[in-house]
Write an enzyme that holds these catalytic residues in place. Structure first.
Site, PDB file in Angstrom:
ATOM      1  N   ARG A   1       0.841  -1.217   0.000  1.00  0.00           N
ATOM      2  CA  ARG A   1       0.000   0.000   0.000  1.00  0.00           C
ATOM      3  C   ARG A   1       0.869   1.257   0.000  1.00  0.00           C
ATOM      4  NH1 ARG A   1      -2.413  -3.905  -0.655  1.00  0.00           N
ATOM      5  NH2 ARG A   1      -4.309  -4.633   0.392  1.00  0.00           N
TER       6      ARG A   1
ATOM      7  N   SER B   1     -10.638   0.154   4.053  1.00  0.00           N
ATOM      8  CA  SER B   1      -9.812  -0.068   5.250  1.00  0.00           C
ATOM      9  C   SER B   1      -9.271   1.275   5.708  1.00  0.00           C
ATOM     10  CB  SER B   1      -8.627  -0.972   4.929  1.00  0.00           C
ATOM     11  OG  SER B   1      -9.080  -2.166   4.376  1.00  0.00           O
TER      12      SER B   1
ATOM     13  N   GLU C   1      -4.475   4.333   6.388  1.00  0.00           N
ATOM     14  CA  GLU C   1      -4.295   4.138   4.940  1.00  0.00           C
ATOM     15  C   GLU C   1      -4.982   5.292   4.205  1.00  0.00           C
ATOM     16  OE1 GLU C   1      -5.001   0.121   3.212  1.00  0.00           O
ATOM     17  OE2 GLU C   1      -6.334   1.178   1.829  1.00  0.00           O
TER      18      GLU C   1
HETATM   19  P1  FAD Z   1      -8.788   9.250  -4.341  1.00  0.00           P
HETATM   20  O1  FAD Z   1      -9.356   8.776  -3.044  1.00  0.00           O
HETATM   21  O2  FAD Z   1      -9.494  10.337  -5.051  1.00  0.00           O
HETATM   22  O3  FAD Z   1      -7.255   9.654  -4.129  1.00  0.00           O
HETATM   23  C1  FAD Z   1      -6.390   8.764  -3.465  1.00  0.00           C
HETATM   24  C2  FAD Z   1      -4.963   9.289  -3.627  1.00  0.00           C
HETATM   25  O4  FAD Z   1      -4.547   9.213  -4.984  1.00  0.00           O
HETATM   26  C3  FAD Z   1      -4.831  10.773  -3.250  1.00  0.00           C
HETATM   27  O5  FAD Z   1      -3.559  10.954  -2.683  1.00  0.00           O
HETATM   28  C4  FAD Z   1      -4.889  11.488  -4.588  1.00  0.00           C
HETATM   29  O6  FAD Z   1      -4.236  12.743  -4.587  1.00  0.00           O
HETATM   30  C5  FAD Z   1      -4.175  10.495  -5.488  1.00  0.00           C
HETATM   31  N1  FAD Z   1      -4.600  10.543  -6.899  1.00  0.00           N
HETATM   32  C6  FAD Z   1      -5.815  10.211  -7.401  1.00  0.00           C
HETATM   33  N2  FAD Z   1      -5.806  10.332  -8.744  1.00  0.00           N
HETATM   34  C7  FAD Z   1      -4.557  10.737  -9.084  1.00  0.00           C
HETATM   35  C8  FAD Z   1      -3.915  11.044 -10.331  1.00  0.00           C
HETATM   36  N3  FAD Z   1      -4.545  10.961 -11.499  1.00  0.00           N
HETATM   37  N4  FAD Z   1      -2.619  11.466 -10.301  1.00  0.00           N
HETATM   38  C9  FAD Z   1      -1.948  11.567  -9.125  1.00  0.00           C
HETATM   39  N5  FAD Z   1      -2.505  11.299  -7.923  1.00  0.00           N
HETATM   40  C10 FAD Z   1      -3.785  10.889  -7.918  1.00  0.00           C
HETATM   41  N6  FAD Z   1      -8.020  -0.149  -1.684  1.00  0.00           N
HETATM   42  C11 FAD Z   1      -7.265  -1.261  -1.896  1.00  0.00           C
HETATM   43  O7  FAD Z   1      -6.036  -1.169  -2.072  1.00  0.00           O
HETATM   44  N7  FAD Z   1      -7.821  -2.502  -1.923  1.00  0.00           N
HETATM   45  C12 FAD Z   1      -9.147  -2.703  -1.752  1.00  0.00           C
HETATM   46  O8  FAD Z   1      -9.617  -3.830  -1.807  1.00  0.00           O
HETATM   47  C13 FAD Z   1      -9.975  -1.554  -1.492  1.00  0.00           C
HETATM   48  N8  FAD Z   1     -11.295  -1.700  -1.246  1.00  0.00           N
HETATM   49  C14 FAD Z   1     -12.050  -0.599  -0.962  1.00  0.00           C
HETATM   50  C15 FAD Z   1     -13.412  -0.785  -0.680  1.00  0.00           C
HETATM   51  C16 FAD Z   1     -14.213   0.317  -0.395  1.00  0.00           C
HETATM   52  C17 FAD Z   1     -15.673   0.111  -0.075  1.00  0.00           C
HETATM   53  C18 FAD Z   1     -13.661   1.629  -0.429  1.00  0.00           C
HETATM   54  C19 FAD Z   1     -14.538   2.826  -0.199  1.00  0.00           C
HETATM   55  C20 FAD Z   1     -12.304   1.828  -0.706  1.00  0.00           C
HETATM   56  C21 FAD Z   1     -11.490   0.705  -0.954  1.00  0.00           C
HETATM   57  N9  FAD Z   1     -10.111   0.839  -1.214  1.00  0.00           N
HETATM   58  C22 FAD Z   1      -9.346  -0.271  -1.476  1.00  0.00           C
HETATM   59  C23 FAD Z   1      -9.476   2.180  -1.193  1.00  0.00           C
HETATM   60  C24 FAD Z   1      -9.605   2.954  -2.536  1.00  0.00           C
HETATM   61  O9  FAD Z   1     -10.630   2.426  -3.323  1.00  0.00           O
HETATM   62  C25 FAD Z   1      -8.295   2.927  -3.331  1.00  0.00           C
HETATM   63  O10 FAD Z   1      -7.268   3.552  -2.604  1.00  0.00           O
HETATM   64  C26 FAD Z   1      -8.432   3.644  -4.685  1.00  0.00           C
HETATM   65  O11 FAD Z   1      -7.294   3.452  -5.468  1.00  0.00           O
HETATM   66  C27 FAD Z   1      -8.698   5.153  -4.545  1.00  0.00           C
HETATM   67  O12 FAD Z   1      -9.055   5.636  -5.814  1.00  0.00           O
HETATM   68  P2  FAD Z   1      -9.707   7.070  -5.988  1.00  0.00           P
HETATM   69  O13 FAD Z   1      -9.765   7.368  -7.442  1.00  0.00           O
HETATM   70  O14 FAD Z   1     -10.979   7.128  -5.255  1.00  0.00           O
HETATM   71  O15 FAD Z   1      -8.596   7.985  -5.318  1.00  0.00           O
HETATM   72  P1  NAP Z   2      -9.609 -10.653   5.204  1.00  0.00           P
HETATM   73  O1  NAP Z   2      -9.674 -11.634   4.087  1.00  0.00           O
HETATM   74  O2  NAP Z   2     -10.549 -10.729   6.352  1.00  0.00           O
HETATM   75  O3  NAP Z   2      -8.133 -10.661   5.794  1.00  0.00           O
HETATM   76  C1  NAP Z   2      -7.745  -9.754   6.811  1.00  0.00           C
HETATM   77  C2  NAP Z   2      -6.374  -9.243   6.493  1.00  0.00           C
HETATM   78  O4  NAP Z   2      -5.460 -10.315   6.539  1.00  0.00           O
HETATM   79  C3  NAP Z   2      -6.322  -8.666   5.108  1.00  0.00           C
HETATM   80  O5  NAP Z   2      -6.287  -7.285   5.222  1.00  0.00           O
HETATM   81  C4  NAP Z   2      -5.099  -9.272   4.454  1.00  0.00           C
HETATM   82  O6  NAP Z   2      -4.053  -8.375   4.219  1.00  0.00           O
HETATM   83  C5  NAP Z   2      -4.580 -10.284   5.445  1.00  0.00           C
HETATM   84  N1  NAP Z   2      -4.552 -11.592   4.762  1.00  0.00           N
HETATM   85  C6  NAP Z   2      -5.550 -12.486   4.642  1.00  0.00           C
HETATM   86  N2  NAP Z   2      -5.129 -13.579   3.986  1.00  0.00           N
HETATM   87  C7  NAP Z   2      -3.833 -13.363   3.669  1.00  0.00           C
HETATM   88  C8  NAP Z   2      -2.843 -14.125   3.017  1.00  0.00           C
HETATM   89  N3  NAP Z   2      -3.101 -15.333   2.528  1.00  0.00           N
HETATM   90  N4  NAP Z   2      -1.615 -13.578   2.869  1.00  0.00           N
HETATM   91  C9  NAP Z   2      -1.342 -12.367   3.340  1.00  0.00           C
HETATM   92  N5  NAP Z   2      -2.240 -11.590   3.981  1.00  0.00           N
HETATM   93  C10 NAP Z   2      -3.474 -12.086   4.158  1.00  0.00           C
HETATM   94  O7  NAP Z   2      -9.691  -9.183   4.604  1.00  0.00           O
HETATM   95  P2  NAP Z   2     -10.926  -8.411   3.994  1.00  0.00           P
HETATM   96  O8  NAP Z   2     -11.137  -7.190   4.772  1.00  0.00           O
HETATM   97  O9  NAP Z   2     -12.103  -9.329   3.756  1.00  0.00           O
HETATM   98  O10 NAP Z   2     -10.346  -7.955   2.600  1.00  0.00           O
HETATM   99  C11 NAP Z   2     -10.086  -8.898   1.592  1.00  0.00           C
HETATM  100  C12 NAP Z   2      -9.060  -8.305   0.652  1.00  0.00           C
HETATM  101  O11 NAP Z   2      -9.555  -7.079   0.098  1.00  0.00           O
HETATM  102  C13 NAP Z   2      -7.736  -7.957   1.339  1.00  0.00           C
HETATM  103  O12 NAP Z   2      -6.697  -8.238   0.453  1.00  0.00           O
HETATM  104  C14 NAP Z   2      -7.848  -6.486   1.602  1.00  0.00           C
HETATM  105  O13 NAP Z   2      -6.591  -5.832   1.546  1.00  0.00           O
HETATM  106  C15 NAP Z   2      -8.728  -6.013   0.456  1.00  0.00           C
HETATM  107  N6  NAP Z   2      -9.517  -4.862   0.896  1.00  0.00           N
HETATM  108  C16 NAP Z   2      -8.874  -3.684   1.017  1.00  0.00           C
HETATM  109  C17 NAP Z   2      -9.562  -2.547   1.398  1.00  0.00           C
HETATM  110  C18 NAP Z   2      -8.872  -1.224   1.447  1.00  0.00           C
HETATM  111  O14 NAP Z   2      -9.531  -0.216   1.566  1.00  0.00           O
HETATM  112  N7  NAP Z   2      -7.574  -1.207   1.347  1.00  0.00           N
HETATM  113  C19 NAP Z   2     -10.921  -2.623   1.690  1.00  0.00           C
HETATM  114  C20 NAP Z   2     -11.536  -3.850   1.585  1.00  0.00           C
HETATM  115  C21 NAP Z   2     -10.827  -4.972   1.180  1.00  0.00           C
HETATM  116  P3  NAP Z   2      -3.984  -7.464   2.884  1.00  0.00           P
HETATM  117  O15 NAP Z   2      -4.867  -6.327   3.177  1.00  0.00           O
HETATM  118  O16 NAP Z   2      -2.562  -7.103   2.888  1.00  0.00           O
HETATM  119  O17 NAP Z   2      -4.408  -8.289   1.729  1.00  0.00           O
END
Ligand code: FAD
Ligand code: NAP
Length: 334
Positions: free
Chosen positions: A163, A234, A330
C-alpha cells in the site's frame, strides 16, 4: 480545456460524503493548463482527486481540488500470449477490470470491485485477494506539475511496496495521466490461494470471469456499500512488525493471527481493533463495520468527517495502549 468552479461542494466527490467546500474545483484534460492554473495560484495548496474513495475531509478544503479528465484507452501491443493496454487515469478502475476480464485478458480480476479511478491505483499500489496493482503495471505516465514535463515511470521507479509507492511518498508533484498494464492472453496464472476463494469457486471450471464474480460476491457480502454507510475502505494499514515484536505479542496473545512477510509479520489490524472491543456503532454516529472492523463507517447522514477522524484517533490510542502497536492510517486525512 479547463473548467474552474469556486466554493464547490465536495460531498459527491468522496465516498465518506464529507459535506464541505473546496475553494476551487478544477477539471481539465490538459496537464499543461492544470500546471498553469497552479502556478497562477501558487499561494494555495492543492490535491488531485479521483473517486475520493481513499480520502477523509475534516474541514473545508481551502485550496484547489484538481479533477483530471483523461479517458482514452488503447492497446499498445498484442500477441497471442500478452497484451499491453494503456488506460486513461480518470476511467473507473472496476469498469476496466470488467472490460479486461470480458476480453479474457488476465491479471486484474482479483482486484474486482475496488472503487476509484485507474490513476489512483499506482498511488497506494492497491491490492486485494493476494494481488497488487504492481503485479500488472508496465508503466505509469505522469505530468510533473513542478517542472512542467511529462515523465514515464517504470515499475522499479514507482518503488511499489505494501500500500505504498514513490507517489504516495511524494504527494502532489506527479499527476498520473495514464497507467499501462501488461496482461496475459490465455495461459493465465490464476490467484486462488487467498482466503476462501478456492472454496467459493467450488467445482466450476476456473476462468477470469468466474474469479471476478466470486470476488464480487465475497466483497458484497463482507464490505459496506459506501452509498448506505459512507466509508473509505480499510481505514488503517495492517501493521507489519519485526520478529522480536511479533514474539512478544504472541506470547501475550496465543491466538494472534499473522501472515509472514519475508522476515517480518503482518498482523490483521481488524483483529486488533476487534480485541479492543470496538463493535458496530460504538461512538455516537460513527463506528466500525460489523463484518470488517477495519472499515470505519458513518452511521448517520450528518456524521461529520471530524467525528470520523476523532473516532479513528480513539481506535489508534486504544490499540496502542493494549498492544503497543501504532496503527497507520491508509486513508489520507485533510
Ligand atoms: P482518491 O481517493 O481520489 O485519491 C487517493 C490518492 O490518490 C490521493 O492521494 C490522490 O491525490 C491520489 N490521486 C488520485 N488520482 C490521481 C492522479 N490521477 N494522479 C496523481 N494522484 C492521484 N483499496 C485497496 O487497495 N484494496 C481494496 O480492496 C480496497 N477496497 C475498498 C473498498 C471500499 C468500499 C472503499 C470505499 C475503498 C477501498 N479501497 C481499497 C481504497 C480505494 O478504493 C483505493 O485507494 C483507490 O485506489 C482510490 O481511488 P480514488 O480514485 O478514489 O482515489
Ligand atoms: P480478510 O480476508 O478478512 O483478511 C484480513 C487481512 O489479513 C487482510 O487485510 C489481508 O491483508 C490479510 N490476509 C488475509 N489472507 C492473507 C494471506 N493469505 N496472505 C497475506 N495476507 C493475508 O480481509 P478483507 O477485509 O475481507 O479484505 C479482503 C481483501 O480485500 C484484502 O486483500 C484487503 O486488503 C482487500 N480490501 C482492502 C480494502 C482497502 O480499503 N484497502 C478494503 C476492503 C478490502 P492485505 O490487506 O494485505 O491483503
Amino acid at each position: 480545456m479547463i473548467q474552474v468552479l469556486e466554493n464547490y461542494p465536495i460531498a459527491s466527490l468522496n465516498t465518506f460524503r464529507d459535506d464541505y467546500f473546496a475553494r476551487y474545483f478544477v477539471q481539465s484534460n490538459s496537464p499543461e493548463a492544470i500546471a498553469r492554473f497552479l502556478e497562477q495560484h501558487s499561494e494555495l495548496s492543492y490535491l488531485i482527486i479521483g473517486g475520493g474513495s481513499n480520502l477523509l475531509f475534516t474541514e473545508n478544503f481551502d485550496g484547489i481540488l484538481i479533477s483530471p479528465d483523461f479517458r482514452e484507452k488503447q492497446v499498445i501491443l498484442e500477441d497471442e500470449k500478452m497484451v499491453i493496454f494503456q488506460v486513461g487515469a480518470s476511467l473507473n478502475f472496476d469498469k476496466i477490470v470488467e472490460y479486461t476480464t470480458d476480453k479474457n485478458w488476465g491479471g486484474l480480476e482479483n482486484l474486482s470491485l475496488i472503487p476509484g479511478t485507474v490513476g489512483a491505483a499506482p498511488i497506494q499500489n492497491i491490492g486485494a485477494y493476494g494481488v497488487e496493482a504492481k503485479d500488472c503495471i508496465f508503466q505509469v505516465a505522469t505530468f510533473d506539475l513542478k517542472n512542467k514535463t511529462e515523465r514515464i515511470f517504470t515499475p522499479e521507479e514507482c518503488q511499489f511496496g505494501y500500500r505504498n509507492s514513490f507517489f504516495k511518498q511524494n504527494p502532489g508533484q506527479f499527476l498520473v495521466t495514464s497507467v499501462t498494464f501488461l496482461l496475459s492472453k490465455g495461459n493465465h496464472h490464476f490467484h486462488t490461494e487467498y482466503g476462501n476463494i478456492k472454496e467459493k469457486l467450488s467445482n466450476k471450471p476456473i476462468s477470469l470471469k468466474h474469479i471476478r464474480q466470486t470476488i464480487i460476491n465475497i466483497r458484497r457480502n463482507k464490505l459496506p456499500d459506501p452509498n448506505l454507510y459512507p466509508n473509505a475502505g480499510s481505514f488503517f494499514k495492517n501493521p507489519v512488525v519485526s520478529a522480536s515484536v511479533f514474539e512478544k505479542l504472541s506470547k501475550n496473545n496465543s491466538n494472534l493471527p499473522y501472515y509472514k512477510m519475508n522476515d517480518n509479520y503482518k498482523i490483521p489490524a481488524a483483529w486488533l481493533i476487534d480485541r479492543c472491543g470496538f463493535k458496530g456503532r460504538e461512538y455516537k454516529r460513527a463506528g466500525v463495520f460489523h463484518n470488517q472492523p477495519l472499515v470505519i463507517c458513518k452511521f448517520s447522514e450528518d456524521t461529520t468527517g471530524n467525528e470520523i477522524a476523532k473516532f479513528s484517533r480513539k481506535i489508534q490510542t486504544t490499540v496502542f495502549e493494549k498492544f503497543g502497536i501504532k496503527l497507520e492510517p491508509e486513508v489520507t486525512i485533510f
